[in-house]
Design an enzyme around this catalytic site. Structure first.
Site, PDB file in Angstrom:
ATOM      1  N   LYS A  10       0.828  -1.199   0.000  1.00 16.53           N
ATOM      2  CA  LYS A  10       0.000   0.000   0.000  1.00 16.53           C
ATOM      3  C   LYS A  10       0.872   1.261   0.000  1.00 16.53           C
ATOM      4  O   LYS A  10       2.029   1.221   0.437  1.00 16.53           O
ATOM      5  CB  LYS A  10      -0.880   0.029   1.258  1.00 16.53           C
ATOM      6  CG  LYS A  10      -1.979  -1.009   1.301  1.00 16.53           C
ATOM      7  CD  LYS A  10      -2.755  -0.889   2.597  1.00 16.53           C
ATOM      8  CE  LYS A  10      -3.872  -1.918   2.673  1.00 16.53           C
ATOM      9  NZ  LYS A  10      -4.971  -1.624   1.740  1.00 16.53           N
ATOM     10  N   ARG A  26     -10.707 -11.274   1.414  1.00 17.35           N
ATOM     11  CA  ARG A  26     -11.576 -12.298   0.831  1.00 17.35           C
ATOM     12  C   ARG A  26     -10.908 -13.673   0.880  1.00 17.35           C
ATOM     13  O   ARG A  26     -11.607 -14.699   0.894  1.00 17.35           O
ATOM     14  CB  ARG A  26     -11.946 -11.905  -0.601  1.00 17.35           C
ATOM     15  CG  ARG A  26     -10.788 -11.839  -1.567  1.00 17.35           C
ATOM     16  CD  ARG A  26     -11.072 -10.962  -2.770  1.00 17.35           C
ATOM     17  NE  ARG A  26     -11.085  -9.546  -2.418  1.00 17.35           N
ATOM     18  CZ  ARG A  26     -11.369  -8.561  -3.272  1.00 17.35           C
ATOM     19  NH1 ARG A  26     -11.645  -8.837  -4.525  1.00 17.35           N
ATOM     20  NH2 ARG A  26     -11.355  -7.315  -2.872  1.00 17.35           N
TER      21      ARG A  26
END
Length: 501
Positions: free
Chosen positions: A281, A355
């Site tokens: 990130k 996920r």
């Protein structure tokens, strides 16, 4: 915070602070009118002269009013009578909570729950009042070295009396206790979210779950890496490879109903810090990735609330938890992993890790033969772009379940908004090398993430709450919000009531 309910003349009640409401046009609810008469119209004159702003949630603190026994009166604006909605009521309560949190008085009497509100019963108003007033007193100062060195007495009301005009009874007491329990669950979720990643590790979440289980006498099991390997949780373990912190898979079982009653299963994403892994990130605001476990925190907070209320329902909580870190052993973009379901996944972006840990937990949920499964996750930045930070995103494979959650969100003030889960979006998850990719490209990121999860939920009714926009706030007030504990608690309260009928 200690709550009591009383029917009393507000003008004769001894309290450090008496909280009253007033409408923008000068109309006064019954308790305020009683005090106004005792003070020879003082409140009416103040509102008429514009000392109190017209909007709901404005406040005016009045000292030593003649004719009453309270030391001070906190006058709270209710807005226009025709615009007095659930939101205006909550705004008034939140403003009162903020003022009382900074008050020098240790006790207060609050007469806001007695204000009539279309379509809302007194028990509902009391539950909301107890929750919002208790939540407003929350402070996170556990890590500040000077928290016990400031000297003087701590500020803020610790004893709150809720004034009502109706007769007291078990239903009203129960409503207040529910509000307190939900606030306690929110406080736990906030505490966990606000802790930094070096303290709130997967092990800390496991310890918290075990402590809750011991306190409230429900079962807790913590699966270690070897257990997950035996179960074939390759998707979850692929995320954990870059971290020195061992992953945990937490299983909580609260049994408040008959043994054969099918449980509701809550699944909470527990990424205790998310660097993005190899798909690193940007540095800006990366510190806020400590909040990436707020789904797990909300499950723990909901369990605390449910257990404190003693709801007659069976509830299972599943928390897959790990860090997502870069490193020599970390999963790389392009790697293919095998989930517990046997389906293979091409990891196209290691920052789409939530996920991957959730899909194995959703497969594990099948063994409980659930009534329904709800997963809660700070899953996609796309949800914040689509909906902002007001509602949580909701997607589901069952419309009745989605409608029920939307209704409970409205009742609790912890709202959600439904997005489509159409088959056409599944095409975006195609992979040349595995059964699916873990991302679906640039568009509809919240929907394709839910489409991915839906491939692991075909055995039961399922809903997904994307709380990326609602689990915390940034800026000066940076911190966890405790959402969606109110929504989940209201959902479970409703389910338990339906079973009792």
């Amino acid at each position: 915070m200690e709550f009591t309910i009383k029917t009393a003349d507000p003008a004769k009640l001894k309290a450090a602070t008496l909280v009253l409401g007033a409408f923008a046009d000068g109309r006064l609810p019954a308790p305020s009118a009683i005090v106004d008469a005792a003070t020879e119209g003082r409140i009416t004159r103040l509102v008429k002269h514009g000392d109190l702003e017209g909007k709901a949630g404005s406040t005016l603190l009045l000292h030593e009013l003649p004719g009453i026994h309270a030391e001070r009166v906190l006058l709270v604006g209710l807005g226009k009578p025709e615009e007095f909605t659930d939101k205006a009521y909550r705004d008034a309560l939140a403003a009162a909570a903020k003022a009382l949190a900074g008050s020098p008085g240790r006790d207060a009497a609050v007469a806001l729950a007695d204000v009539e509100l279309d379509g809302r019963s007194l028990p509902w108003r009391l539950q909301q009042a107890a929750r919002i007033l208790a939540d407003g007193a929350y402070r996170f100062e556990a890590l500040k070295s000077d928290k016990d060195k400031k000297g003087g007495k701590a500020r803020g009301a610790k004893k709150l009396c809720l004034l009502v005009g109706d007769k007291l009874g078990a239903e009203l007491d129960g409503a207040v206790q529910q509000g307190q329990a939900v606030a306690a669950g929110m406080a736990l979720a906030k505490d966990l979210g606000n802790l930094p990643g070096n303290l709130c590790t997967p092990g800390h979440l496991a310890d918290t779950a075990q402590a809750l289980g011991k306190q409230y006498k429900f079962d807790v099991e913590v699966l270690e890496r070897a257990d997950m390997e035996k179960l074939g949780m390759g998707a979850l373990l692929s995320v954990a490879r870059g971290s020195h912190q061992p992953p945990k898979f937490i299983v909580m079982e609260y049994k408040g109903a008959k043994a054969k009653a099918r449980p509701v299963v809550l699944v909470g994403k527990g990424i205790t810090f998310d660097t993005g892994g190899i798909s690193l990130k940007p540095a800006a605001e990366m510190d806020e990735m400590k909040f990436d476990m707020c789904g797990a925190a909300s499950v723990l907070g909901t369990f605390k609330a449910v257990a404190q209320m003693g709801l007659p329902i069976n509830l299972v909580g599943l928390i897959p938890t790990t860090e997502n870190m870069p490193g020599g052993g970390a999963t790389k973009p392009g790697d293919v992993v095998t989930s517990m379901s046997g389906q293979t996944i091409e990891v196209l972006n290691t920052d789409a890790e939530g996920r991957l840990i959730l899909c194995d937990a959703l497969t594990y949920a099948e063994r409980f033969k659930p009534e329904c499964v709800i997963d809660i996750a700070t899953l996609t930045g796309a949800c914040v772009v689509a909906l902002g930070k007001i509602p949580s995103g909701l997607l589901a494979n069952d419309d009745e379940l989605a409608t029920e959650l939307l209704r409970r969100g409205t009742e609790s003030g912890d709202r959600a908004w439904q997005l489509p889960l159409w088959d056409e979006y599944q095409e975006l998850l195609k992979s040349n090398f595995a059964d699916m990719g873990n991302i679906g490209g640039r568009y509809a990121g919240t929907i394709t993430a839910a489409c991915f999860l839906s491939r692991f939920t075909k055995a039961y009714k399922w809903a997904h709450l994307d709380i990326a926009g609602t689990a915390w706030v940034s800026g000066e007030a940076k911190g966890a919000t405790g959402r969606p504990v109110p929504l989940l608690a209201e959902f479970l309260i409703g389910r338990s009531r339906a079973k009792a009928v």
